[in-house]
Design an enzyme around this catalytic site. Sequence first.
Site, PDB file in Angstrom:
ATOM      1  CE  LYS A 101      12.895  -2.972  -1.830  1.00  0.00           C
ATOM      2  NZ  LYS A 101      13.776  -4.113  -2.167  1.00  0.00           N
ATOM      3  CD  GLU A 106      18.754 -13.306  -1.429  1.00  0.00           C
ATOM      4  OE1 GLU A 106      17.987 -13.765  -0.558  1.00  0.00           O
ATOM      5  OE2 GLU A 106      18.497 -12.267  -2.050  1.00  0.00           O
ATOM      6  CD  GLU A 126      12.216 -11.962  -4.426  1.00  0.00           C
ATOM      7  OE1 GLU A 126      11.374 -11.479  -3.667  1.00  0.00           O
ATOM      8  OE2 GLU A 126      13.427 -11.779  -4.265  1.00  0.00           O
ATOM      9  NE  ARG A 138       4.661   1.727   0.315  1.00  0.00           N
ATOM     10  CZ  ARG A 138       5.331   1.699   1.456  1.00  0.00           C
ATOM     11  NH1 ARG A 138       6.590   2.065   1.457  1.00  0.00           N
ATOM     12  NH2 ARG A 138       4.764   1.337   2.579  1.00  0.00           N
ATOM     13  CD1 TRP A 142       0.402  -6.076  -2.476  1.00  0.00           C
ATOM     14  CD2 TRP A 142      -0.216  -6.746  -0.435  1.00  0.00           C
ATOM     15  NE1 TRP A 142       0.875  -7.353  -2.283  1.00  0.00           N
ATOM     16  CE2 TRP A 142       0.505  -7.787  -1.046  1.00  0.00           C
ATOM     17  CE3 TRP A 142      -0.712  -6.952   0.851  1.00  0.00           C
ATOM     18  CZ2 TRP A 142       0.746  -9.003  -0.412  1.00  0.00           C
ATOM     19  CZ3 TRP A 142      -0.477  -8.157   1.475  1.00  0.00           C
ATOM     20  CH2 TRP A 142       0.245  -9.173   0.841  1.00  0.00           C
ATOM     21  CG  HIS A 146      18.678 -37.353   5.199  1.00  0.00           C
ATOM     22  ND1 HIS A 146      18.922 -38.511   5.892  1.00  0.00           N
ATOM     23  CD2 HIS A 146      19.878 -36.722   5.079  1.00  0.00           C
ATOM     24  CE1 HIS A 146      20.220 -38.567   6.207  1.00  0.00           C
ATOM     25  NE2 HIS A 146      20.811 -37.495   5.721  1.00  0.00           N
ATOM     26  CG  ASN A 172      -0.486   2.536   3.520  1.00  0.00           C
ATOM     27  OD1 ASN A 172      -1.408   2.541   2.713  1.00  0.00           O
ATOM     28  ND2 ASN A 172       0.698   3.057   3.267  1.00  0.00           N
ATOM     29  N   GLY A 173      -1.926  -0.658   6.363  1.00  0.00           N
ATOM     30  CA  GLY A 173      -1.805  -1.462   7.581  1.00  0.00           C
ATOM     31  C   GLY A 173      -3.014  -2.362   7.755  1.00  0.00           C
ATOM     32  CB  CYS A 231      -0.941   0.079   1.187  1.00  0.00           C
ATOM     33  SG  CYS A 231      -2.172  -1.204   1.264  1.00  0.00           S
ATOM     34  CE  LYS A 251      16.277 -11.561  -4.894  1.00  0.00           C
ATOM     35  NZ  LYS A 251      16.511 -11.318  -3.513  1.00  0.00           N
TER      36      LYS A 251
HETATM   37  O1  M6R Z   1      12.762  -4.705   4.411  1.00  0.00           O
HETATM   38  P1  M6R Z   1      13.213  -6.047   4.909  1.00  0.00           P
HETATM   39  O2  M6R Z   1      14.648  -6.321   4.644  1.00  0.00           O
HETATM   40  O3  M6R Z   1      12.864  -6.271   6.355  1.00  0.00           O
HETATM   41  O4  M6R Z   1      12.368  -7.090   4.073  1.00  0.00           O
HETATM   42  C1  M6R Z   1      12.464  -8.469   4.318  1.00  0.00           C
HETATM   43  C2  M6R Z   1      11.874  -9.260   3.187  1.00  0.00           C
HETATM   44  O5  M6R Z   1      10.534  -8.898   2.996  1.00  0.00           O
HETATM   45  C3  M6R Z   1      12.640  -9.051   1.870  1.00  0.00           C
HETATM   46  O6  M6R Z   1      13.980  -9.363   1.997  1.00  0.00           O
HETATM   47  C4  M6R Z   1      12.021  -9.922   0.767  1.00  0.00           C
HETATM   48  O7  M6R Z   1      12.215 -11.267   1.044  1.00  0.00           O
HETATM   49  C5  M6R Z   1      12.571  -9.530  -0.613  1.00  0.00           C
HETATM   50  N1  M6R Z   1      11.502  -9.445  -1.552  1.00  0.00           N
HETATM   51  C6  M6R Z   1      13.480 -10.522  -1.194  1.00  0.00           C
HETATM   52  O8  M6R Z   1      13.955 -10.128  -2.430  1.00  0.00           O
END
Ligand code: M6R
Length: 613
Positions: free
Chosen positions: A608, A486, A493, A27, A76, A509, A102-103, A2, A490
Site C-alpha cells: 500500500k 488509471e 494491479e 501494506r 515485504w 504509430h 522497515n525500509g 512491511c 486498476k
Molecule cells: O501513497 P501514494 O499515493 O504516494 O502511492 C502512490 C502509488 O504507490 C499508488 O497510487 C499505487 O499506484 C496504487 N496501488 C494504485 O492503486
Amino acid sequence: MCGIVGYTGDKQAAPILLAGLEKLEYRGYDSAGLAVRKGKSLPEIVKAKGRLIALKEKTNAGKAIHGNCGIGHTRWATHGEPSELNAHPHATEDREVVGVHNGIIENYQELREKLIKKGYSFYSDTDTEVAVKLVHYYYENYGQNPIDSLARAMTRIRGTYALAFMFKEYPEEIYVARQDNPMILGQGVGETFVASDVPALLPYTRQVYYIGNQEMARLHKGEITFYNIDQEVIEKELIEIKWDAEAAEKGGYEHFMMKEIYEQPRAVRDTVNAVLKNGRIDLSDAGLDEKTIRSIGRIYIVACGSAYHAGVAMQYVMEELARIPVRVELASEFRYRNPILEENSFVIIISQSGETADSLAALRLSKEQKIPTLAIVNVVGSTIAREADHVFYTLAGPEIAVATTKAYSAQLIAGNLLSIQFAYAKGKLDEKRYKELIEALQKLPEQIQKVLDDEKERIQWFASKYANAKDVFFIGRGIDYAVGMEGSLKLKEISYIHSEAYAAGELKHGTISLIEDGILVVSVLTQKELYEKMISNMVEVKCRGAYLVAVTMAGNYKVEDTVNFALYIPETEECFTPSLAVIPLQLLGYYVSVSKGLDVDKPRNLAKSVTVE
Ligand code: M6R
C-alpha cells in the site's frame, strides 16, 4: 510495505501484536514474525512464511507465546527471498539484541563485511540482520546502552528505516529509531505501543506521537521518552487521532476496495466542503493566498502510480482553466534527472500515504532548490505533509485496499479546486464561470452515486464474461487518456491481466499491430470536440477484431452503433468528467478480480505504501 507493531504493558503481548499486524496486512507482506519476552527472560521468536494465518496457527493465536513485551513484523521482501529465515525479527545468536526493521539499508554489504571482520556471522540474506548486529556491536563495546548503540548505528547506516529493538538487559522496554519510514507511538494507560500505521493502534489508544527523522524513543509501560541523534531528551506533542475506528473496518462489504469505491461520494463531498467558505474556495488552510498564487509561473506535478494519474488529469484542468504551463512527472524519474526548476516554479507532490519514498525525495529536491512546494496528501501527519511548505489534505479517510479508489477521486477533486482557484486568482475566470465550476464540483458526489447505482450490475455481469481476457487496452484522448491510465492500472494491479493505456491517436504509430480478434479495448470518450476522432480510432481497432467497450456521456447513445458494450456517465463540466468516468473502470477492475477469485485487497507483490525506491 512491511509492518511493525510493538507492545509493552501488563497484558499478553502476542495476541495484541497479531491483531496489530492484521490491521497492517493491507501494506503488503510475504512473511511474518514475533518476538515476545516475559520479564527478564530471553525473547521467544516465532516466524512463518506466507499469510499471517500461518503465524497465528503456529502460536495458537498468540496464546502459546507468553510475555508482556514484544515486537512483531510483516515482511515485504527486499533483500533475500520470502522465507522463514529471512522473516523478522532478527536476533544475535544469544538473543541479547532482537529487532525488526522497515525500509532499506543501502550500505548493508559494506557494514556486513566490516562486522564479519569483527567476528560476526550471518544466517540470513537481509539488511535487517546487519542492522541488528551493528547495534549489538555498539551495545557490547560501548557500555550496553540501547540509545547510545542505536545512535551510533544510525550514524553508520545509509538508507531508510523504522527500527524497533529489545535488549536483554532492559526488560519490558522497546527502543525505536526512525529515518524516512513511517512509525507512530501510541500512549495508553500503563502500556505503550509502536506501529507503522494508525489502524494497528486504534483498538487500544487514540493518543499518539509522531517520531521524527533521526530520532529515537524508549518505550516502557505507559511511558515514552524521545531522544535526538545527540542522545538528548526531546519533547514531543501528543496528538489525538480523530478517525472513526470503523473507518478502518470493512463495514459489511466483502472487500475494502468495494467499501472504498462506495465511500467516494462522501470523500469527494468532504474534500470540497473543507475548502468552501461562503460558496468560495478558500485555500488559507493550505497557506495559499492570491499573491502567492499569482506569482506562480509554472507548475510541476510529481507523484507515483495512481497519484501520478491524478496529476496527469490535473494538468489538463490547470492548463485549460488557469493557463499556467504544467509538467507532470513520475517522482522516480524526476528525482534523478537533475531537473531545471525555474525561479517562478511551484511543485505539487501528490501522495495518498504521504510516505512514498520517491515522492518524498522529489519534495526534498524541490525544497533544496528553494522552489515552493504543495503536498496533496491524505494521511495527516505523514512525512510529506510535514515537510511540504503548503499542504492540501484530501479527506478520503483511511484507505486500506492496496488499489486506491477514494483517495484517487479525492486527489482529482483537489486538483480541480486548485485549478479553479488558481484560474480565478490569475484573472482567467469571471465571477459567473467561477460559480458555475464550483456548483459542478458540488454536484459530483450525487453523480458518482448515480454511476454506481446505474452501472454496477451491468459491469459485474460483463466482468464475469471477460475475466479470462489476456490483454486489454484503454484508449482515450486528452483528459480521457488520463482516465484510461488509471483504469488500466486498476485492472492490471488486482486482476493480473496485462493491460495498457494508450493515447488513441498514438495507436497507429505501432501499437495497433497488437490488436487481433477478441482483444478488449475500453474507450473513454467524454470530450465533445474529440468525440468523432475517438470514434474513428475505435472503428480502426474494431475492424481488426477488437471487442469494444465505451465509457461516454449519457445522451451519446449513438455510440452503440460502434461498440459492443456501452457505459454512461451523467453530464458535467468537461474537465471534471474523470471523477465520473473512472467509476465504471474501478468497478471493472474489482469485478474481474473477484471473478478470478483473487485477493482483491492485497494483490500479489504489491504494498500500500511504497517506502523504498
Ligand atoms: O501513497 P501514494 O499515493 O504516494 O502511492 C502512490 C502509488 O504507490 C499508488 O497510487 C499505487 O499506484 C496504487 N496501488 C494504485 O492503486
